[in-house]
Design a protein around this motif. Structure first.
Motif, short mmCIF file in Angstrom:
data_model
loop_
_atom_site.label_atom_id
_atom_site.label_comp_id
_atom_site.label_asym_id
_atom_site.label_seq_id
_atom_site.Cartn_x
_atom_site.Cartn_y
_atom_site.Cartn_z
N LEU A 99 0.82 -1.21 0.00
CA LEU A 99 0.00 0.00 0.00
C LEU A 99 0.86 1.26 0.00
CD1 LEU A 99 -2.56 -1.13 2.71
CD2 LEU A 99 -2.97 -1.05 0.25
N TYR A 100 1.90 1.27 0.83
CA TYR A 100 2.76 2.45 1.00
C TYR A 100 4.20 2.01 1.17
CZ TYR A 100 -1.80 4.40 1.92
OH TYR A 100 -3.12 4.74 1.79
N GLY A 101 5.10 2.74 0.56
CA GLY A 101 6.52 2.56 0.80
C GLY A 101 6.96 3.49 1.93
N TYR A 102 8.00 3.10 2.64
CA TYR A 102 8.52 3.97 3.69
C TYR A 102 10.04 3.86 3.75
CZ TYR A 102 9.51 0.02 6.74
OH TYR A 102 10.05 -1.13 7.25
N VAL A 103 10.65 4.91 4.25
CA VAL A 103 12.09 4.93 4.54
C VAL A 103 12.28 5.58 5.90
CG1 VAL A 103 14.37 5.68 3.80
CG2 VAL A 103 12.61 5.22 2.08
N LEU A 104 12.86 4.86 6.84
CA LEU A 104 13.27 5.41 8.13
C LEU A 104 14.75 5.74 8.03
CD1 LEU A 104 11.70 3.17 10.93
CD2 LEU A 104 11.65 5.66 10.87
N TRP A 118 13.57 14.33 -1.23
CA TRP A 118 13.94 14.51 0.17
C TRP A 118 15.37 14.05 0.41
CZ3 TRP A 118 8.92 11.51 0.82
CH2 TRP A 118 7.82 12.38 0.89
N VAL A 119 16.09 14.82 1.18
CA VAL A 119 17.40 14.41 1.69
C VAL A 119 17.17 13.40 2.81
CG1 VAL A 119 19.45 15.25 2.91
CG2 VAL A 119 18.44 16.61 1.07
N PRO A 120 18.02 12.38 2.96
CA PRO A 120 17.84 11.40 4.03
C PRO A 120 18.20 11.95 5.40
CG PRO A 120 19.84 10.90 2.81
CD PRO A 120 19.15 12.02 2.07
N ALA A 121 17.32 12.76 5.95
CA ALA A 121 17.56 13.43 7.23
C ALA A 121 17.44 12.45 8.39
CB ALA A 121 16.55 14.57 7.40
N ASN A 164 16.55 10.51 11.61
CA ASN A 164 15.32 10.28 12.37
C ASN A 164 14.09 10.87 11.68
OD1 ASN A 164 13.63 9.36 14.40
ND2 ASN A 164 14.06 11.07 15.78
N ALA A 165 14.05 10.74 10.36
CA ALA A 165 12.87 11.18 9.60
C ALA A 165 12.27 9.97 8.90
CB ALA A 165 13.25 12.23 8.57
N LEU A 166 10.93 9.95 8.82
CA LEU A 166 10.20 8.93 8.10
C LEU A 166 9.69 9.51 6.80
CD1 LEU A 166 8.74 6.15 7.92
CD2 LEU A 166 6.80 7.24 9.08
N ASN A 167 10.04 8.89 5.68
CA ASN A 167 9.46 9.24 4.39
C ASN A 167 8.41 8.19 4.04
OD1 ASN A 167 11.29 11.36 4.20
ND2 ASN A 167 12.79 10.12 3.12
N LEU A 168 7.23 8.64 3.68
CA LEU A 168 6.09 7.77 3.47
C LEU A 168 5.41 8.16 2.17
CD1 LEU A 168 4.24 5.56 4.80
CD2 LEU A 168 2.99 7.46 5.87
N PHE A 169 5.08 7.17 1.31
CA PHE A 169 4.47 7.50 0.02
C PHE A 169 3.63 6.32 -0.47
CE2 PHE A 169 8.77 5.92 -0.44
CZ PHE A 169 8.67 4.91 -1.38
#
Length: 251
Positions: free
Chosen positions: A166-171, A198-201, A203-208
């Motif tokens: 359903l969604y991809g994520y990157v922690l 997005w830069v891989p900051a 402790n950030a979660l990227n969600l799409f």
């Protein structure tokens, strides 16, 4: 124990996710001590495998630190290169299996191994459902990834038959990363141009939402550290497709 930050405004995040085309960058997603523990585990890790699907080569090789565990196979890694003329998805990066300590060849687990259980906890799954407005999210899978200079993942959309993604994520666990070091998560528009990134900051979660055409740009030769993350998909137990997808709620 891995925990979400107590400072997250879930209602505001849900609104931003819907307004932003079903993708969102969430800074400070984990509690500070959780983020530090996972980052330290990934930074100290030596159990990586390099995985390659590039330039006609397909391989996965265990590493001893940053070189092939079997010295006779180091040339395979040295020669691996993306074919820039190919339209196929290609990649070169390091991975680490995440599992409970009892399932590992080694007799220990660490903070990174605790992440899959956290992602499948009521706390995180409830958070993900609330942010996306999608009650179909039943589980999350996860693997650790390490991108070293030269590593890359070319354009793809994450669709995989039978996986019910359903969604991809990157922690992200890369400390003080700069955009010009590469390793940026970028999204493509229908015209082929990059419309967002997005830069891989840390402790950030990227969600799409899946499908979304995206890539990880090549890490620059001069990047002074590795791009570290835990990645995967939020999935459903039920089939996902044009007939079953009703779409997330909007706010």
């Amino acid at each position: 124990m891995i925990r979400l930050s107590t400072d997250l405004d879930v209602a505001a995040l849900a609104h931003a996710f819907a307004a932003g085309g079903q993708r969102l960058h969430i800074p400070g997603v984990l509690s500070p001590d959780s983020a530090e523990a996972v980052a330290a585990a990934l930074e100290a890790e030596t159990r990586w495998k390099t995985t390659v699907a590039a330039g006609g080569a397909f391989l996965e090789l265990p590493l001893n630190g940053r070189v092939a565990e079997d010295p006779a196979k180091q040339a395979w890694l040295d020669e691996a290169a993306v074919d820039g003329s190919s339209p196929l998805t290609q990649y070169i990066f390091d991975t680490r299996r995440l599992s409970a300590a009892a399932d590992l060849d080694e007799t220990r687990g660490d903070a990174a191994d605790a992440v899959p259980a956290f992602l499948n906890s009521p706390e995180f799954l409830g958070f993900a459902r609330a942010v996306t407005g999608d009650d179909r999210i039943d589980l999350a899978d996860a693997q650790a990834s390490r991108y070293r200079p030269g590593h890359v993942l070319t354009a793809h959309n994450d669709v995989s038959a039978g996986k019910n993604r359903l969604y991809g994520y990157v922690l992200n666990f890369s400390r003080e990363w700069r955009a010009d070091w590469g390793g940026n998560l970028v999204f493509y528009g229908d015209d082929g141009h990059i419309e967002h990134g997005w830069v891989p900051a840390f402790n950030a979660l990227n969600l799409f939402v899946v499908p979304t055409r995206h890539a990880v740009t090549q890490v620059a030769s001069f990047a002074p550290r590795d791009r570290l993350s835990i990645v995967g998909w939020l999935r459903s137990h039920t089939p996902v497709g044009p007939q079953s997808r009703t779409g997330p709620r909007t706010y």
